[in-house]
Design a protein around this motif. Structure first.
Motif, PDB file in Angstrom:
ATOM      1  N   GLY A   1       0.822  -1.090  -0.043  1.00  0.00           N
ATOM      2  CA  GLY A   1      -0.024   0.064  -0.056  1.00  0.00           C
ATOM      3  C   GLY A   1       0.895   1.344  -0.092  1.00  0.00           C
ATOM      4  O   GLY A   1       1.702   1.347   0.313  1.00  0.00           O
ATOM      5  N   THR A   2       0.330   2.330  -0.542  1.00  0.00           N
ATOM      6  CA  THR A   2       0.807   3.573  -0.555  1.00  0.00           C
ATOM      7  C   THR A   2      -0.040   4.751  -0.018  1.00  0.00           C
ATOM      8  O   THR A   2      -1.116   4.725  -0.569  1.00  0.00           O
ATOM      9  CB  THR A   2       1.617   4.061  -1.788  1.00  0.00           C
TER      10      THR A   2
ATOM     11  N   ARG B   1      -0.835  -2.897  -6.491  1.00  0.00           N
ATOM     12  CA  ARG B   1      -1.774  -2.758  -5.532  1.00  0.00           C
ATOM     13  C   ARG B   1      -2.767  -1.469  -5.578  1.00  0.00           C
ATOM     14  O   ARG B   1      -3.833  -1.445  -5.255  1.00  0.00           O
ATOM     15  CB  ARG B   1      -1.246  -2.869  -4.056  1.00  0.00           C
ATOM     16  N   ASP B   2      -1.875  -0.187  -5.616  1.00  0.00           N
ATOM     17  CA  ASP B   2      -2.452   0.814  -5.471  1.00  0.00           C
ATOM     18  C   ASP B   2      -3.122   1.391  -6.826  1.00  0.00           C
ATOM     19  O   ASP B   2      -3.547   2.662  -6.736  1.00  0.00           O
ATOM     20  CB  ASP B   2      -1.604   1.895  -4.902  1.00  0.00           C
ATOM     21  N   GLY B   3      -2.854   0.849  -7.946  1.00  0.00           N
ATOM     22  CA  GLY B   3      -3.319   1.014  -9.126  1.00  0.00           C
ATOM     23  C   GLY B   3      -2.405   2.000  -9.911  1.00  0.00           C
ATOM     24  O   GLY B   3      -2.900   2.474 -11.247  1.00  0.00           O
ATOM     25  N   LEU B   4      -1.702   2.638  -9.318  1.00  0.00           N
ATOM     26  CA  LEU B   4      -0.800   3.793  -9.916  1.00  0.00           C
ATOM     27  C   LEU B   4       0.359   3.332 -10.423  1.00  0.00           C
ATOM     28  O   LEU B   4       1.230   2.651  -9.852  1.00  0.00           O
ATOM     29  CB  LEU B   4      -0.641   4.696  -8.711  1.00  0.00           C
ATOM     30  N   VAL B   5       0.612   3.580 -11.707  1.00  0.00           N
ATOM     31  CA  VAL B   5       1.848   3.237 -12.563  1.00  0.00           C
ATOM     32  C   VAL B   5       2.287   4.396 -13.431  1.00  0.00           C
ATOM     33  O   VAL B   5       1.352   5.056 -13.984  1.00  0.00           O
ATOM     34  CB  VAL B   5       1.692   2.126 -13.435  1.00  0.00           C
TER      35      VAL B   5
ATOM     36  N   SER C   1     -10.518   6.404  -9.009  1.00  0.00           N
ATOM     37  CA  SER C   1      -9.797   5.577  -7.965  1.00  0.00           C
ATOM     38  C   SER C   1      -8.487   6.057  -7.525  1.00  0.00           C
ATOM     39  O   SER C   1      -8.163   5.777  -6.768  1.00  0.00           O
ATOM     40  CB  SER C   1      -9.701   3.955  -8.378  1.00  0.00           C
ATOM     41  N   LEU C   2      -7.920   6.849  -8.446  1.00  0.00           N
ATOM     42  CA  LEU C   2      -6.686   7.306  -8.268  1.00  0.00           C
ATOM     43  C   LEU C   2      -6.592   8.785  -7.656  1.00  0.00           C
ATOM     44  O   LEU C   2      -5.622   9.529  -7.104  1.00  0.00           O
ATOM     45  CB  LEU C   2      -5.732   7.420  -9.248  1.00  0.00           C
TER      46      LEU C   2
END
Length: 742
Positions: A128-129, A547-551, A576-577
Motif C-alpha cells: 500500500g501507498t 496494489r494501489d493501481g498507480l503506475v 480511484s486514483l
C-alpha cells in the motif's frame, strides 16, 4: 559546484540500498553529487556503495571507522558536501521520478530559499501507498516564501530531516549539525525552521518513505526512547540562546508534551517496567520548561498529575472506546432483527417514487443523473430522491433536488417504498429487492477489461473484489443499459443473472451527441485554457498489477513541453486514483505552475470531453464515450501486454484502436509533432470504432429509458444484425485471436 548534495547515511540496509541509489542516480536532473556514508555497516552495504562509485563519478563513499549513528553519519557527509543545497535521504527510502527536477524548478521559482519543504508518501511492506495526511498544508502554503512565524502550521508537518532541502551556506552560517542520539531529527528541524528567513514549499511527493514490516528503529522496544528528553532540552537551549525566538517557547513546550505522551502511549516503545520513570521525567521537564502565564491544554494536564492518574485515564479511554464499539455492534444487530421483523408489515410500493445513486453515493452524476433529468421533464409525477454518503456532497446540488443520507431513517423510508432504483454501481447487499420494484443498472462505460465472473481466473485483478457477492447483488438487476451489442454480450456473460439488456444507449452521453456548441467553450474558459489553444486531454486508467493501481506511464512535464505552443495539456485521473498519491507525484505542482491543467475534480467527465480537441488514453473506457464526438483519439499502449495479462481484455485495443497507437513516449511525441494524430487514417479508424461500439447512442438514451421503463411505452426497434462475440482474451493473444467466437 553541483546543485544538490545528496547525503545518504547507510547502516544495515543492503536489501534496499540498490533501490535507493537507483532512484537518485536515475533522475532526469543530473546536477548532483551523492555522498554515501557507510556507518560501519556489518552487512554488504560498503561493497555496494563502492560498486556504485566505480560506475558513476557522481558518487563518493565515506567509510567510517566505527558506527556513530544516523545523525553523526549525516554530519560526516555534510562536511564533504559541495552542493548549493543539502538533501538527506535515508538508505531504505527512495526518490520519486522527477523529484529533483521539481525541487530545482521550485528553488528557481522562489529565489533560492533557505529551506524547501516537500511532501512524501508512506510505502508499506504489503504494497500500500499512503500520502502524508497533512499534504493540504503544503498546498495552502504553495505561494511565495515565508517564515515559520508567518505560517506556524508548517511545524505540524513530520519533523524529520529528509522531507526538506537546505541551502548549504545557510546551514554553515548558523552552525547546524546533527547531535548524537535516538531522536536526532528533533534538535535539527526545529532550530532550522525557526531560524530560516525564507521557507518555500513544494506540493509534490518527492520521497517514498518505506514502512518496514518490523517498523523503524524508533518503533523498537528500548530505554533509548528516553533520549527524547535530552533532544528537547537541546531545542530549548537553542531558543534560550536566541532572545528573538523566545516567543516560540509555549509552542515547543506543548510539542514536547505531545511527543513524549505519544511515545508513552505506544505499547511497543518502552519496556513496561520503564513507563513510570519515563512519565516522571516527562512531567519534570514539562514543569521545568513551562512558560509563565501560559495555560496548559486539556490533553496535557495529565502531566501535572501522577503516573497512576495517567494510567487510569488511559484505561478509562480504552474502556470507553470498547464500550462504544460494543454499542455500535449491538445497535447493528438490533437494527437487523428489527428489519427482519418489520418485513412482514411493509407498506405497498409507491409507483411514483424513484431512488437514484451514482458512484457509491457521491453525487448527482453520470447515467443516473441523465435519467433523473429526463424523468423530471417527461414524467414529472415521479418523485426522484438521491442517496448521498455525506452531507457535504449536497452543497452543490440544485435547490430543488431531494436527497437522503445513506443509512438514515429517510434512506430506509424511501428504499422500502420506491418502485424504481437507478444506479451505476451495485446497491448495498443490505438492500432487499421487493417484488414489483424495478432495478436499472446503467454501468459506468463500455467494457474493455474483464468484469464480473470473468475475473474469477484473474486473482490479481480481483484484489478487493468479492465476485460471488458482486453477482448476488447483480441478481437484483431487472434491466442492464447497453450502448452496443459488444457491451450487451459482455455484460450478459460477465454477469450471468436474470436481467434484460435494454439497447438504450448511454444516457450520460446524450450530451456528447446533442450538446450546444458553446458548452465546450464554457468549460475551456472555466479550466483556464487560452483562447485558440488545442486541448489535448490525457486520461489514463488504473493498473491492476499494482496494489494501489498507480503506475507512472508518462512524464507529464516533458509531454506538455513536447506538445509545443498553442496546445494545452489537460489531465484527468481515474476516479480511484484521485484521492491517492497520484496527484502529489507532480500533477498538482505542474497545475499550479501552469504547465498543464488538472481536471480531475471536474464533476462531469462529459464536460471535460466536450472541452478537448483530442484524447490521449491507454485502456480507459472513456475512449468509447469520446468517440461520439468524432474527434481524434490516440491510444498510448506502452504496457499493453502487462495490462492484458493481469486484468484480461475483451478486445485487442491495439488492433482495433479508435486512432493511432503509440507504444513509447517517443512515438507519442512524434504523432503530435508530425500531425499524424489527425490524418485520414486516424479518421478511418475512429469511424469504424464508433460504428461498432457506439451504435445505440443517438442522443436520446435517457428519454428512451424513461419512456420505456417508467411510462410503459414500447421500446423502439433497434438494429438486430449479427454481432461478434467478445472472446476471453489469452494473456498472449493476437488480434486475430480476439475476434474468434467464444
Amino acid at each position: 559546484m553541483p546543485r544538490f548534495s545528496v547525503v545518504v547515511p547507510v547502516h544495515k540496509v543492503q536489501g534496499y540500498l540498490h533501490a535507493c541509489l537507483d532512484s537518485v542516480l536515475g533522475q532526469s536532473y543530473r546536477d548532483i553529487e551523492v555522498i554515501a556514508v557507510d556507518d560501519r555497516s556489518p552487512d554488504g552495504c560498503g561493497a555496494i556503495l563502492d560498486a556504485y562509485a566505480a560506475r558513476d563519478e557522481r558518487v563518493r563513499v565515506v567509510h567510517l571507522p566505527q558506527n556513530v549513528g544516523l545523525g553523526r553519519a549525516r554530519n560526516a557527509g555534510m562536511e564533504r558536501a559541495r552542493g548549493d543545497y543539502l538533501f538527506f535521504l535515508d538508505g531504505d527510502d527512495t526518490l520519486t521520478p522527477g523529484a529533483l527536477r521539481a525541487m530545482a524548478d521550485r528553488l528557481d521559482e522562489t529565489g533560492a530559499p533557505d529551506v524547501l519543504v516537500f511532501d512524501y508518501a508512506r510505502t508499506h511492506w504489503w504494497g500500500g501507498t499512503r500520502r502524508n495526511v497533512l499534504a493540504h498544508l503544503l498546498a495552502e502554503a504553495s505561494g511565495d516564501v515565508f517564515t515559520a512565524a508567518e505560517r506556524p502550521e508548517i511545524l505540524d508537518l513530520l519533523m524529520v530531516a529528509w522531507n526538506k532541502v537546505y541551502r548549504r551556506d545557510f546551514v554553515a552560517r548558523e552552525g547546524f549539525v546533527f547531535p548524537p542520539g535516538y531522536y536526532e531529527d528533533t534538535p535539527w528541524t526545529f532550530p532550522v525552521l525557526l531560524s530560516a528567513g525564507r521557507i518555500a514549499v513544494l506540493d509534490r511527493i518527492c520521497v517514498y518513505y518505506r514502512q518496514r514490516r518490523r517498523g523503524s528503529i524508533l518503533s523498537t522496544t528500548s530505554r533509548r526512547h528516553f533520549d527524547v528528553h535530552e533532544q528537547y532540552a537541546r531545542v530549548f537551549r537553542f531558543v534560550d540562546a536566541r532572545p528573538a525566538l523566545a516567543h516560540w517557547r509555549p509552542f515547543l513546550h506543548a510539542k514536547m508534551g505531545e511527543h513524549c505522551l505519544d511515545i508513552l502511549s505506544k505499547p511497543d516503545r518502552l519496556p513496561p517496567s520503564d513507563k513510570a520513570e519515563f512519565f516522571r521525567r516527562t512531567a519534570e521537564m514539562f514543569r521545568a520548561y513551562r512558560p509563565e502565564g501560559v495555560p496548559v491544554s486539556p490533553e496535557l494536564r495529565v502531566l501535572e498529575g501522577s503516573y497512576a492518574g495517567y494510567v487510569l485515564r488511559q484505561r478509562t479511554g480504552r474502556a470507553g472506546r470498547e464500550l462504544g464499539r460494543r454499542v455500535r455492534r449491538a445497535g447493528t444487530a438490533t437494527a437487523a432483527r428489527y428489519t427482519r421483523a418489520r418485513s412482514a408489515f411493509r407498506r405497498p410500493l409507491d409507483p411514483d417514487l424513484a431512488v437514484y445513486s451514482a458512484f457509491s453515493h457521491q453525487g448527482v452524476l453520470g447515467d443516473p443523473a441523465a435519467i433523473h433529468r429526463a424523468a423530471r421533464e417527461l414524467a414529472p409525477h415521479i418523485r426522484g430522491v438521491w442517496v448521498l454518503d455525506d452531507e457535504e456532497r449536497a452543497a452543490g446540488l440544485e435547490p430543488d433536488t431531494e436527497y437522503v443520507l445513506l443509512g438514515s431513517p429517510g434512506y430506509r423510508r424511501v428504499t422500502e417504498r420506491a418502485t424504481y432504483f437507478v444506479n451505476n454501481v451495485n446497491w448495498s447487499g443490505a438492500l432487499d429487492k421487493r417484488p414489483g420494484s424495478v432495478h436499472v443498472h446503467t454501468h459506468r462505460g463500455t467494457p474493455l477489461k474483464y468484469q464480473g465472473a470473468d475475473l474469477l481466473d484473474r486473482p490479481g485483478a480481483r484484489l478487493g473484489f468479492d465476485v460471488p457477492q458482486m453477482l448476488r447483488r447483480a441478481d437484483r438487476w431487472d434491466y442492464s443499459l447497453v450502448a452496443s451489442r459488444h457491451a450487451e454480450l459482455v455484460w450478459e456473460r460477465a454477469f450471468p443473472c436474470r436481467f434484460t439488456s435494454l439497447r438504450s444507449g448511454s444516457p450520460r452521453n446524450d450530451v456528447l451527441v446533442a450538446a450546444p456548441a458553446d458548452r465546450g467553450r464554457a468549460v475551456r474558459e472555466r479550466l483556464g485554457v487560452p483562447d485558440g489553444d488545442t486541448v489535448v486531454l490525457y486520461a489514463p486508467t488504473r493498473r491492476d498489477y499494482r496494489r494501489d493501481g498507480l503506475v507512472e506511464r508518462l512524464d507529464l512535464a516533458r509531454f506538455a513541453a513536447e506538445l509545443g505552443g498553442g496546445r494545452t495539456l489537460v489531465v484527468r485521473l481515474h476516479p480511484s486514483l484521485a484521492a491517492g498519491p497520484a496527484r502529489g507525484l507532480g500533477l498538482s505542482e505542474l497545475h499550479r505552475r501552469g504547465v498543464l491543467v488538472d481536471a480531475t475534480d471536474e464533476p462531469e467527465v462529459q464536460d471535460v470531453l466536450l472541452a478537448a480537441d483530442v484524447l490521449v488514453t491507454d485502456y480507459s473506457s472513456i475512449m468509447f464515450d469520446y468517440a461520439l464526438l468524432d474527434r481524434p483519439i490516440v491510444v498510448y499502449a506502452d504496457d499493453w501486454d502487462a495490462y492484458r495479462a493481469s486484468r484480461g481484455a475483451y478486445l485487442d485495443i491495439t488492433a482495433e484502436a479508435p486512432g493511432h497507437v503509440a507504444r513509447s513516449p517517443w512515438e507519442l511525441a512524434w504523432l503530435f509533432d508530425s500531425g499524424t494524430w489527425r490524418d485520414e487514417e486516424a479518421a478511418r479508424l475512429r469511424s469504424a470504432f464508433r460504428k461498432r461500439f457506439c451504435e445505440f447512442d443517438d442522443g436520446r438514451a435517457a428519454e428512451r429509458v424513461v419512456r420505456t421503463l417508467m411510462l410503459g411505452e414500447p421500446m423502439p426497434e433497434r438494429p438486430a444484425g449479427p454481432a461478434r462475440v467478445p472472446a476471453r482474451v489469452p494473456a498472449q493473444a493476437t488480434g486475430r485471436d480476439l475476434l474468434a467466437p467464444s
